[in-house]
Design an enzyme around this catalytic site. Structure first.
Site, short mmCIF file in Angstrom:
data_model
loop_
_atom_site.label_atom_id
_atom_site.label_comp_id
_atom_site.label_asym_id
_atom_site.label_seq_id
_atom_site.Cartn_x
_atom_site.Cartn_y
_atom_site.Cartn_z
N THR A 183 18.60 0.59 25.39
CA THR A 183 17.84 -0.42 24.65
C THR A 183 18.74 -1.23 23.72
OG1 THR A 183 16.24 -0.62 22.84
CG2 THR A 183 17.30 1.49 23.05
N ASP A 184 18.33 -2.46 23.44
CA ASP A 184 19.10 -3.27 22.47
C ASP A 184 19.00 -2.70 21.06
OD1 ASP A 184 16.45 -3.93 21.90
OD2 ASP A 184 16.72 -6.10 22.06
N GLU A 185 18.05 -1.77 20.85
CA GLU A 185 17.87 -1.23 19.49
C GLU A 185 19.07 -0.40 19.04
OE1 GLU A 185 13.90 0.19 18.60
OE2 GLU A 185 13.06 -1.02 20.21
N LYS A 221 19.01 7.14 21.35
CA LYS A 221 19.44 6.36 22.53
C LYS A 221 20.94 6.03 22.42
CE LYS A 221 17.26 4.99 25.50
NZ LYS A 221 16.84 5.60 26.81
N TYR A 275 14.71 7.02 16.89
CA TYR A 275 14.67 6.65 18.31
C TYR A 275 15.96 5.98 18.74
CZ TYR A 275 13.85 3.56 22.31
OH TYR A 275 13.99 2.86 23.49
#
Ligand code: NAD
Ligand code: TYD
Length: 338
Positions: free
Chosen positions: A125-127, A156, A152
């Site tokens: 994810t870009d997060e 990741k 989260y």
């Protein structure tokens, strides 16, 4: 060709399974999922009888079962979606995020390494990049340092680092994809877009965190599926690819667009207490993936219309969810004014 898709009962993995089963009848698609609250198999009714589809219920963190399964099937490719995926849940219960997202990924990598896999595609994810400020000229590139802010995104980012280490240390064939926020059919109603559609359709209040000015870069799930397909087949080994389509919207814009499309009142919007550590803005620079040949087919306007139509036509799917255990989650998560 044998393709293992982990987390194929969830939102994106579920769409990817259908996409692959239909597009590649000559491949066999194995869907491995432990069926948490976010997994459901009813979405696969149209493909479950196909000869090129199988489902296996298993936990990716269960080393014994995973090893046994890999040794039996000797997959060519793994496309790894299985994860705990909701930021709000990671704030209240971080531990399962470490177990599934970090340890589970490492179990899969070991199993994949033992059978000399052709490629392990890790869906991230870009997060993991943290947040951007509101300067519209700044974007996440593949070289942006990882600075995850939520449990989260930290889980990741940790899994991304382990995948990278298996490439550097063992020369394992991997790719990592980092996508922006997805939306589309079968999106679980805890996330902003399906939450808004389902609540607006029921004339229920829509909780918007803080002032609603945080920005997300929305990508239709079908465009994410085609990106992963391309990376799986053509991505250069060891590379990271960002996936996004330049569809930046504030949360308030998203909610208002849905309310207007459903011809309801903006009085349904309620500003509630902000999310802890709420990232301001995400925005992807997809140049590297575009150079590989990827083009999205939806913009936000066409994608949100298709998505709203899907939720209107598939009420039974989401009503079953919002009337189940999810009710308790929602009551604990949100406080509205009287
Ligand atoms: P989701 O929560 O809808 O689905 C996750 C699936 O994984 C569920 O079917 C669940 O049962 C399964 N799962 C969870 N723990 C498992 C375990 N221990 N063993 C086996 N299966 C397990 O998630 P999603 O939105 O479809 O996201 C899929 C992947 O894409 C995740 O890795 C996520 O980090 C990533 N991603 C999501 C978005 C997004 O906007 N939703 C954006 C970028 C990346
Ligand atoms: P979400 O769909 O949870 O995705 P992510 O946290 O992975 O970006 O949230 C999208 C945006 O919407 C995020 O800025 C938080 C906001 N949001 C709300 O304002 N209200 C809500 O009830 C939810 C779930 C999210």
């Amino acid at each position: 060709m044998k393709i293992l898709v982990t987390g194929g009962a969830g939102f994106i993995g579920g769409n990817f399974v259908k996409y692959m089963v239909n597009k590649y009848p000559e491949y066999h698609i194995f869907n491995l999922d432990t069926l948490t609250y976010a997994g459901d198999l009813t979405k696969h009714r149209d493909v479950e009888e196909r000869e090129n589809y199988s489902f296996i219920k298993a936990d990716i963190a269960d080393r014994e079962i995973i090893n046994e399964f890999f040794n039996k099937e000797k997959f060519d490719y793994v496309v790894h979606f299985a994860a705990e995926s909701h930021v709000d849940r990671s704030i209240t219960e971080p531990e399962i995020f470490i177990k599934t997202n970090v340890l589970g990924t490492q179990v899969l990598l070991d199993a994949a390494k033992s059978i000399n896999i052709k490629k392990f595609v890790h869906v991230s994810t870009d997060e993991v990049y943290g947040e951007l400020d509101f300067d519209p000229e700044t974007f996440f590139t593949e070289d942006t340092p990882l600075q995850p802010n939520s449990p989260y995104s930290a889980s990741k980012a940790s899994s991304d680092m382990i995948v990278r280490a298996y490439y550097e240390t063992y020369n394992m064939p991997i790719n990592i994809t980092r996508c922006s926020n997805n939306y589309g059919p079968y999106h679980f109603p805890e996330k902003l877009i399906p939450l808004t559609i389902s609540r607006v359709l029921n004339d229920e209040r829509v909780p918007v965190y803080g002032d609603g000015k945080n920005i997300r870069d929305w990508l239709h799930v079908e465009d994410h599926c085609s990106a992963i397909d391309l990376v799986m087949h053509a991505g250069d080994l060891g590379e990271v690819y960002n996936v996004g389509g330049h569809n930046e919207k504030t949360n308030l814009e998203v909610v208002k667009t849905i309310i207007s499309a459903l011809d309801k009142s903006e009085d349904l919007i309620e500003f509630v207490e902000d999310r802890l550590g709420h990232d301001k803005r995400y925005a992807i620079d997809p140049t590297k993936l575009e150079k590989l040949g990827w083009r999205p087919t939806y913009n936000f306007e066409t994608g949100i219309k298709q998505t709203i139509d899907w939720y209107l036509a598939n009420k039974a799917w989401w009503e079953n969810i919002v009337n189940g255990d999810y009710k308790n989650y929602f009551e604990e998560q949100y406080t509205f004014t009287e």
